[in-house]
Design an enzyme around this catalytic site. Structure first.
Site, mmCIF file in Angstrom:
data_model
loop_
_atom_site.group_PDB
_atom_site.id
_atom_site.type_symbol
_atom_site.label_atom_id
_atom_site.label_comp_id
_atom_site.label_asym_id
_atom_site.label_seq_id
_atom_site.Cartn_x
_atom_site.Cartn_y
_atom_site.Cartn_z
ATOM 1 N N SER A 38 -12.581 24.711 19.207
ATOM 2 C CA SER A 38 -13.340 23.775 18.413
ATOM 3 C C SER A 38 -12.783 23.813 16.939
ATOM 4 O O SER A 38 -12.906 24.655 16.416
ATOM 5 C CB SER A 38 -14.542 23.736 18.792
ATOM 6 O OG SER A 38 -15.310 22.927 18.187
ATOM 7 N N LYS A 39 -12.679 22.680 16.534
ATOM 8 C CA LYS A 39 -12.714 22.778 14.842
ATOM 9 C C LYS A 39 -13.884 22.868 14.257
ATOM 10 O O LYS A 39 -14.008 23.218 12.899
ATOM 11 C CB LYS A 39 -11.776 21.496 14.256
ATOM 12 C CG LYS A 39 -12.580 20.355 14.305
ATOM 13 C CD LYS A 39 -11.980 19.158 13.674
ATOM 14 C CE LYS A 39 -12.365 17.845 13.633
ATOM 15 N NZ LYS A 39 -11.613 16.602 12.752
ATOM 16 N N GLY A 53 -29.819 7.939 26.598
ATOM 17 C CA GLY A 53 -29.853 8.234 27.989
ATOM 18 C C GLY A 53 -28.541 8.547 28.544
ATOM 19 O O GLY A 53 -27.464 8.205 27.982
ATOM 20 N N PHE A 120 -31.515 0.041 29.816
ATOM 21 C CA PHE A 120 -30.350 -0.016 28.559
ATOM 22 C C PHE A 120 -29.742 -1.215 28.886
ATOM 23 O O PHE A 120 -29.688 -2.050 29.928
ATOM 24 C CB PHE A 120 -29.495 1.170 29.080
ATOM 25 C CG PHE A 120 -29.824 2.131 27.601
ATOM 26 C CD1 PHE A 120 -30.810 2.748 27.746
ATOM 27 C CD2 PHE A 120 -28.409 2.415 26.962
ATOM 28 C CE1 PHE A 120 -31.226 3.850 26.705
ATOM 29 C CE2 PHE A 120 -28.880 3.536 26.074
ATOM 30 C CZ PHE A 120 -29.906 4.045 25.682
ATOM 31 N N GLN A 235 -15.973 -0.271 20.457
ATOM 32 C CA GLN A 235 -17.467 -0.779 20.574
ATOM 33 C C GLN A 235 -17.985 -0.816 19.061
ATOM 34 O O GLN A 235 -18.019 0.188 18.381
ATOM 35 C CB GLN A 235 -18.013 -0.038 21.665
ATOM 36 C CG GLN A 235 -19.598 -0.583 21.716
ATOM 37 C CD GLN A 235 -20.331 -0.060 23.078
ATOM 38 O OE1 GLN A 235 -20.734 0.976 23.003
ATOM 39 N NE2 GLN A 235 -19.908 -0.847 24.205
ATOM 40 N N HIS A 237 -21.840 -0.620 17.880
ATOM 41 C CA HIS A 237 -23.313 -0.593 18.420
ATOM 42 C C HIS A 237 -24.207 -1.511 17.540
ATOM 43 O O HIS A 237 -23.785 -1.797 16.365
ATOM 44 C CB HIS A 237 -23.777 0.921 18.397
ATOM 45 C CG HIS A 237 -25.125 1.041 19.143
ATOM 46 N ND1 HIS A 237 -26.252 0.566 18.696
ATOM 47 C CD2 HIS A 237 -25.158 1.895 20.165
ATOM 48 C CE1 HIS A 237 -27.195 1.033 19.395
ATOM 49 N NE2 HIS A 237 -26.553 1.756 20.358
ATOM 50 N N LEU A 247 -26.951 6.115 13.956
ATOM 51 C CA LEU A 247 -27.327 5.252 15.231
ATOM 52 C C LEU A 247 -28.852 5.273 15.406
ATOM 53 O O LEU A 247 -29.468 6.311 15.144
ATOM 54 C CB LEU A 247 -26.737 6.200 16.343
ATOM 55 C CG LEU A 247 -27.018 5.434 17.678
ATOM 56 C CD1 LEU A 247 -26.499 4.098 17.842
ATOM 57 C CD2 LEU A 247 -26.821 6.511 18.857
ATOM 58 N N GLU A 250 -29.948 2.731 21.459
ATOM 59 C CA GLU A 250 -30.490 1.630 22.301
ATOM 60 C C GLU A 250 -31.760 1.951 22.761
ATOM 61 O O GLU A 250 -32.592 0.842 23.266
ATOM 62 C CB GLU A 250 -29.147 1.387 23.253
ATOM 63 C CG GLU A 250 -29.430 0.091 24.002
ATOM 64 C CD GLU A 250 -27.864 -0.148 24.425
ATOM 65 O OE1 GLU A 250 -27.713 -0.666 25.893
ATOM 66 O OE2 GLU A 250 -27.182 -0.129 23.659
ATOM 67 N N ARG A 281 -23.889 -4.602 24.472
ATOM 68 C CA ARG A 281 -23.586 -4.242 23.127
ATOM 69 C C ARG A 281 -22.693 -5.279 22.253
ATOM 70 O O ARG A 281 -22.978 -5.564 21.287
ATOM 71 C CB ARG A 281 -22.969 -2.821 23.003
ATOM 72 C CG ARG A 281 -24.248 -1.766 23.296
ATOM 73 C CD ARG A 281 -23.805 -0.426 22.974
ATOM 74 N NE ARG A 281 -24.845 0.358 23.318
ATOM 75 C CZ ARG A 281 -24.464 1.841 23.654
ATOM 76 N NH1 ARG A 281 -23.392 2.467 23.441
ATOM 77 N NH2 ARG A 281 -25.727 2.591 23.995
ATOM 78 N N HIS A 350 -18.909 2.416 16.754
ATOM 79 C CA HIS A 350 -19.599 3.359 17.610
ATOM 80 C C HIS A 350 -18.862 4.050 18.504
ATOM 81 O O HIS A 350 -19.070 5.134 19.062
ATOM 82 C CB HIS A 350 -20.733 2.681 18.035
ATOM 83 C CG HIS A 350 -21.591 3.648 18.894
ATOM 84 N ND1 HIS A 350 -22.277 4.654 18.359
ATOM 85 C CD2 HIS A 350 -21.936 3.432 20.253
ATOM 86 C CE1 HIS A 350 -22.962 5.131 19.604
ATOM 87 N NE2 HIS A 350 -22.719 4.530 20.626
ATOM 88 N N ARG A 385 -17.979 -1.122 26.799
ATOM 89 C CA ARG A 385 -19.105 0.266 27.726
ATOM 90 C C ARG A 385 -20.483 -0.284 27.848
ATOM 91 O O ARG A 385 -20.934 -0.672 26.517
ATOM 92 C CB ARG A 385 -18.874 1.469 26.883
ATOM 93 C CG ARG A 385 -19.655 2.628 27.202
ATOM 94 C CD ARG A 385 -19.421 3.911 27.000
ATOM 95 N NE ARG A 385 -19.995 4.051 25.335
ATOM 96 C CZ ARG A 385 -21.046 4.180 25.268
ATOM 97 N NH1 ARG A 385 -22.179 4.060 26.128
ATOM 98 N NH2 ARG A 385 -21.424 4.327 23.879
#
Length: 569
Positions: A38-39, A53, A120, A235, A237, A247, A250, A281, A350, A385
């Protein structure tokens, strides 16, 4: 150059990466030598920012069903999702909720002790399982804690900045990496690779994404010869906090929050009367932008006009119990308490619906590479999505890829020492030594501003042509950049420069795919081609790397359950 050898390399340590590592460790009974790369520091992956969720069918006795979840997902995708993939996903997902439950995640619960679920957008049943509004963070923590039981064969490379994926003879051969802590050039070899690096949201200026989400894995895979699929579908949001873009989950609307224009009207009734604020969305984002463009928004900073997300009617108790992080963030960042005042929001970049092309098991066309999570395109999400399907995707395909790769490694040999590693290091050394006149920070700033202007909620061919031209100008200017820091240890100047190159490649693929797709579908809304065209465009966009730029081709969508119909809510 130092060389490290492992059985399985997992690049990326968010939800998909950790779930893959845990499954691989369990499949091999702890005997597989696994490298987590991982960076960032491991628990800093962007998955911790997922709030609202994780979707799963948990109440078949109370009206939900696998078929209903599948239909919601297919319809939400504007019929571009592969339906065999969707069917597999909905049947597998409840197992992941129960795995996490048994591993100790503190799911929010109903008064009678059942795992709680909430509504959702785009779902016809409240199937988003949640842990207050810190779902991603607690899922990550639970996976990490469980993984620690398998530490004997887990090797962590934190703050290791990977610069290339090496593929030779159609086999993964290794990763080139800068060890930022020690200032070393490293080659990590393995029998197999799972790519789990997430999306590319930072190609936009106004975005929910962490600064680190720069499309590294997408660009490296693309450069190495893997195909990127459906990258034009970005997408937006509906609820990004003004002015930062953070964010506002939702879950705010799932708990009953409403959207209001400057006339104090709940305007979603004019756009999606049956779903209101809980429409998908893409639809909510377009509705908000329509209100703002019609003058029914509020004036915001730097052209970021906004509308209101109102939670006041939920009351103090519900906000503190179900949305504590939202309250914390709004107080901390803009000095606003949502118990007392509405939150200023607008659509924000998003999620990347597209990604590295894989089959239903997350397997790429390269023998020993799998991809899982947002970096991949198995095509679960198609053109749009549904909220709460993303963390779910990470869990399902993290597990699937981890198991598949572990079984492969059990019988595989180590690929030969890659011949191209030295060439990759020569490129890094040339970049460090460069004396060009261009500022890569300025190039990044212009790139992000360009994507905001030309690849937003609404698009036109004219805008995207101009956007693509600008990207290609930036691509040429990027060849003339230079660095101020000439070291290797914690050289963030070098890291940002390489990231910007990755971002340019991803932006070019996404923009060319969008310009070429002469229809509107899901998150791709064109004003000059404003209807869905199934006759000509019910197909996936496939992009392959060439020196001259992306080469596009197309592949079929699996339509094995439902034929496309008009998408209304």
């Amino acid at each position: 150059m130092e060389v490290y050898n492992h059985d399985l390399i997992i690049l990326g340590t968010g939800l998909a990466g950790l779930r893959a590592a845990l499954e691989a460790a369990q499949q091999s009974k702890g005997e597989l030598d696994i490298a987590l790369v991982s960076k960032l520091q491991l628990m800093r992956a962007h998955s911790v920012a997922a709030e609202g969720g994780t979707a799963a069918v948990m109440r078949q006795d109370m009206g939900d069903s696998f078929e209903l979840h599948a239909w919601d997902t297919v319809k939400g995708s504007d019929f571009l999702a592969d339906q065999d993939v969707v069917d597999f996903f909905v049947h597998e997902m409840p197992k992941e909720i129960l795995h996490l439950d048994h591993w100790g995640i503190p799911w929010s619960r109903t008064e009678d002790g059942h795992i709680a679920q909430r509504p959702f957008g785009g779902h016809t049943y409240p199937r988003a399982v949640f842990a207050a509004d810190k779902t991603g963070h607690l899922e990550m923590q639970t996976l990490y804690d469980t993984l620690m039981k398998h530490t004997k064969k887990i090797n962590r490379y934190d703050e290791g900045f990977v610069t290339s994926i090496l593929i030779e003879n159609n086999r993964f051969a290794g990763l080139t990496m800068i060890d930022m802590i020690n200032g070393k050039l490293v080659l990590i070899r393995g029998k197999a690779l799972i790519l789990a690096t997430g999306g590319a949201g930072q190609i936009f200026g106004f975005t929910t994404y962490s600064e680190t989400v720069t499309g590294d894995g997408l660009a490296m895979a693309y450069r190495a010869g893997l195909t990127l699929k459906d990258m034009e579908f970005i997408q937006f949001h509906p609820t990004g906090l003004i002015p930062s873009g953070i964010l506002m989950t939702e879950a705010c609307r799932g708990e009953g929050g409403t959207l209001l224009n400057n006339k104090d009207e709940r305007f979603m009734g004019a756009y999606a009367p049956s779903k209101m604020e809980l429409a998908p969305r893409d639809m909510v984002s377009r509705s908000e932008m329509t209100e703002i463009e019609a003058g029914r928004g509020f004036p915001g900073p730097e052209g970021l006009d906004y509308i209101h997300l109102d939670l006041r009617h939920l009351g103090r108790k519900q906000i503190l119990e179900r949305l504590p992080l939202i309250r914390e963030v709004t107080i901390k960042h803009i000095g606003l308490d949502p118990i007392e005042k509405p939150i200023p929001i607008r659509p924000v970049a998003h999620y990347t619906m597209g990604g590295v092309h894989t089959d239903i098991k997350g397997h790429t066309p390269v023998e020993n590479i799998w991809a899982a999570g947002e970096v991949s395109c198995v095509s679960l999400h198609g053109a749009n999505r549904l909220g709460s399907n993303s963390t779910a995707e990470c869990l399902v395909w993290g597990r699937v890829a981890g198991g598949e790769a572990a079984r492969y490694c059990a019988n595989a040999s180590m690929p030969e020492m890659p011949k191209t590693a030295e060439q990759e290091w020569a490129k890094i050394e040339a970049l460090i030594a460069s004396t060009g006149t261009e500022d890569h920070y300025q190039i990044r700033k212009e790139l992000r501003k360009n994507l905001d202007a030309t690849m937003g909620v609404f698009r036109t061919g004219e805008q995207m042509e101009a956007g693509l031209k600008k990207i290609r100008e930036l691509k040429e200017r990027y060849k003339k950049i230079s660095l101020k820091d000439k070291s290797l240890r914690y050289n963030t100047d070098l890291e940002r420069a390489i990231e910007t190159g990755f971002m340019i490649d991803v932006a070019e693929v996404a923009t060319l795919g969008a310009l070429t797709r002469t229809e509107s579908r899901g998150g791709h809304a064109r004003r000059d081609f404003n209807v869905r065209d199934d006759e000509n465009w019910l197909k996936h966009t496939m992009a392959d790397y060439t020196e001259a730029g992306p080469k596009l081709s197309y592949s079929k969508v699996d339509i094995s359950m439902w034929k496309p119909v008009e998408r209304k809510y």
